[in-house]
Write a protein that holds these residues in place. Structure first.
Motif, PDB file in Angstrom:
ATOM      1  N   GLY A  87      -1.112   7.674   2.633  1.00 44.51           N
ATOM      2  CA  GLY A  87      -1.171   9.117   2.471  1.00 44.51           C
ATOM      3  C   GLY A  87      -0.051   9.669   1.622  1.00 44.51           C
ATOM      4  O   GLY A  87       0.579   8.952   0.834  1.00 44.51           O
ATOM      5  N   LEU A  88       0.228  10.952   1.817  1.00 45.30           N
ATOM      6  CA  LEU A  88       1.153  11.686   0.971  1.00 45.30           C
ATOM      7  C   LEU A  88       2.569  11.140   1.023  1.00 45.30           C
ATOM      8  O   LEU A  88       3.278  11.157   0.008  1.00 45.30           O
ATOM      9  CB  LEU A  88       1.137  13.165   1.380  1.00 45.30           C
ATOM     10  N   CYS A  89       3.008  10.657   2.173  1.00 47.49           N
ATOM     11  CA  CYS A  89       4.374  10.145   2.273  1.00 47.49           C
ATOM     12  C   CYS A  89       4.586   8.994   1.293  1.00 47.49           C
ATOM     13  O   CYS A  89       5.586   8.950   0.578  1.00 47.49           O
ATOM     14  CB  CYS A  89       4.668   9.692   3.704  1.00 47.49           C
ATOM     15  N   HIS A  90       3.628   8.077   1.235  1.00 46.47           N
ATOM     16  CA  HIS A  90       3.769   6.952   0.306  1.00 46.47           C
ATOM     17  C   HIS A  90       3.602   7.390  -1.149  1.00 46.47           C
ATOM     18  O   HIS A  90       4.279   6.853  -2.036  1.00 46.47           O
ATOM     19  CB  HIS A  90       2.776   5.841   0.662  1.00 46.47           C
ATOM     20  N   ALA A  91       2.730   8.333  -1.397  1.00 46.39           N
ATOM     21  CA  ALA A  91       2.585   8.830  -2.768  1.00 46.39           C
ATOM     22  C   ALA A  91       3.902   9.420  -3.261  1.00 46.39           C
ATOM     23  O   ALA A  91       4.322   9.181  -4.408  1.00 46.39           O
ATOM     24  CB  ALA A  91       1.479   9.874  -2.830  1.00 46.39           C
ATOM     25  N   MET A  92       4.580  10.171  -2.411  1.00 43.28           N
ATOM     26  CA  MET A  92       5.864  10.764  -2.785  1.00 43.28           C
ATOM     27  C   MET A  92       6.960   9.710  -2.882  1.00 43.28           C
ATOM     28  O   MET A  92       7.815   9.757  -3.776  1.00 43.28           O
ATOM     29  CB  MET A  92       6.243  11.862  -1.797  1.00 43.28           C
ATOM     30  N   SER A  93       6.950   8.732  -1.981  1.00 43.57           N
ATOM     31  CA  SER A  93       7.940   7.649  -2.040  1.00 43.57           C
ATOM     32  C   SER A  93       7.816   6.862  -3.333  1.00 43.57           C
ATOM     33  O   SER A  93       8.818   6.473  -3.937  1.00 43.57           O
ATOM     34  CB  SER A  93       7.768   6.711  -0.844  1.00 43.57           C
TER      35      SER A  93
END
Length: 360
Positions: free
Chosen positions: A232-238
């Motif tokens: 999800g978004l956490c990994h996309a931002m990481s």
């Protein structure tokens, strides 16, 4: 209808590395990093295979690049092994998986993780970096044939690495549990992975060897979950921030995860509440349990001496704001956004960045 398939054989426990001899390999190619080559661990693993000839590719660095994978692929094809072994953390395993994929060889791949974090030993993901962008590769052919979870390789982990990689496990479990591709089977793996990791991580960080294999298993279970359910978004931002500012991936997840949970909370409050209660963070309602989940992760982050903001991780706020548009663009283009539990929009990414950037 739900389908679940894992093409990786998993062997766990002290001495599990000895299973390598079952391949009867004559020519083995070992992918690792300079640390495990210099301390002799890579050579020890090579001897366990019983092979007569060994080639080492020991140049893997954090966030392996496309160029490094291409160099390794050329050497792999020239050597023509009958067994490929990856020894190390997520970077070594991802590099080896990409090399095997691009070489299109017929040899088996055995993955030996030396940290409890990426779950790469069982996933069909590999992440390569090119310039300021991380590119997640996703293909079933990236799954290793064998995953060896041997506690022997976990004895001398530094506390900082345990903290970074441990938060990666927690993030994999949370995002795998709430991703759009989640189902009953992936939920079981994700929930148990989160429960075990949340309970064992402080003890592992404090040096208790007896919990290390359980953390290893939690990492593997989280990998089994998110590889099928998505992230999800956490990994996309990481991925976007890590490629630009070179902060360790798990550390970025620790900074981002509570904020992302808050942002996604409106659409998957019930599932977040399930995770909170599974890990002992009860609440009188789902809303309270969700708040307890965020608070518990923030407390754990503090207990593990992990930074709460990008500024505390060494990234000057001015650098973030100067590259803000490019960061947001890379986040929205990342494949992990596609399986976030709610559609990701520009303003959402910017709001999270405002929350986590911090001040100097």
């Amino acid at each position: 209808m739900e389908a679940f398939q894992c093409g990786t054989r998993i062997v766990a426990g002290e001495g599990a590395v000895k299973v390598l001899r079952e391949y009867g390999a004559k020519r083995v190619f070992v992918v690792t990093d300079p640390y495990f080559f210099k301390n002799g661990m890579a050579q020890t693993v090579a001897r366990e295979t019983g092979a007569h000839q060994t080639e080492f590719f020991a140049d893997v660095k954090p966030d392996p690049t496309v160029e490094l994978a291409a160099e390794g692929t050329a050497r792999l094809k020239a050597f023509e092994p009958d067994l490929l072994v990856a020894l190390g953390g997520g970077s070594a395993m991802d590099c080896a998986k990409a090399m095997a994929y691009f070489s299109q060889g017929s040899f088996p791949l055995a993955a030996i993780p030396t940290t409890s974090g990426s779950g790469s030993e069982v996933t069909d993901f590999a992440v390569l970096t090119h310039g300021d962008t991380k590119y997640p590769l996703v293909d079933k052919r990236l799954q290793p044939d064998l995953a060896i979870l041997d506690s022997f390789f976990l004895r001398e982990l530094p506390p900082g690495l345990i903290a970074d990689t441990g938060f990666d496990v927690l993030t994999h479990a949370v995002e795998g549990f709430t991703a759009t591709g989640a189902g009953m089977i992936t939920d079981l793996y994700a929930q148990e992975a989160f429960r075990v990791a949340y309970g064992c991580l402080p003890a592992s960080y404090a040096g208790r060897q007896e919990v290390r294999l359980r953390m290893h298993m939690a990492s593997c279970m989280a990998g089994l979950s998110f590889s099928r359910a998505g992230l999800g978004l956490c990994h996309a931002m990481s991925h976007s921030l890590g490629a630009r500012f070179h902060v360790p991936h798990g550390r970025l997840n620790a900074i981002l995860l509570p904020a992302v949970i808050g942002s996604n909370g409106a659409c998957c409050q019930k599932k977040y509440a399930v995770l909170a209660r599974a890990a002992g963070m009860s609440g009188s309602s789902d809303g309270v349990a969700l708040r307890n989940l965020r608070s518990g992760l923030i407390r754990l982050r503090r207990e593990l001496n992990l930074p709460a903001t990008l500024a505390a991780a060494g990234v000057a706020p001015g650098r973030v704001w100067n590259e803000l548009d490019d960061i947001v663009k890379a986040v929205l283009a990342d494949p992990c956004c596609k399986t976030n539990p709610m559609p990701v929009e520009d303003f959402q990414v910017r709001r999270i960045l405002e929350e986590v950037t911090g001040h100097i």
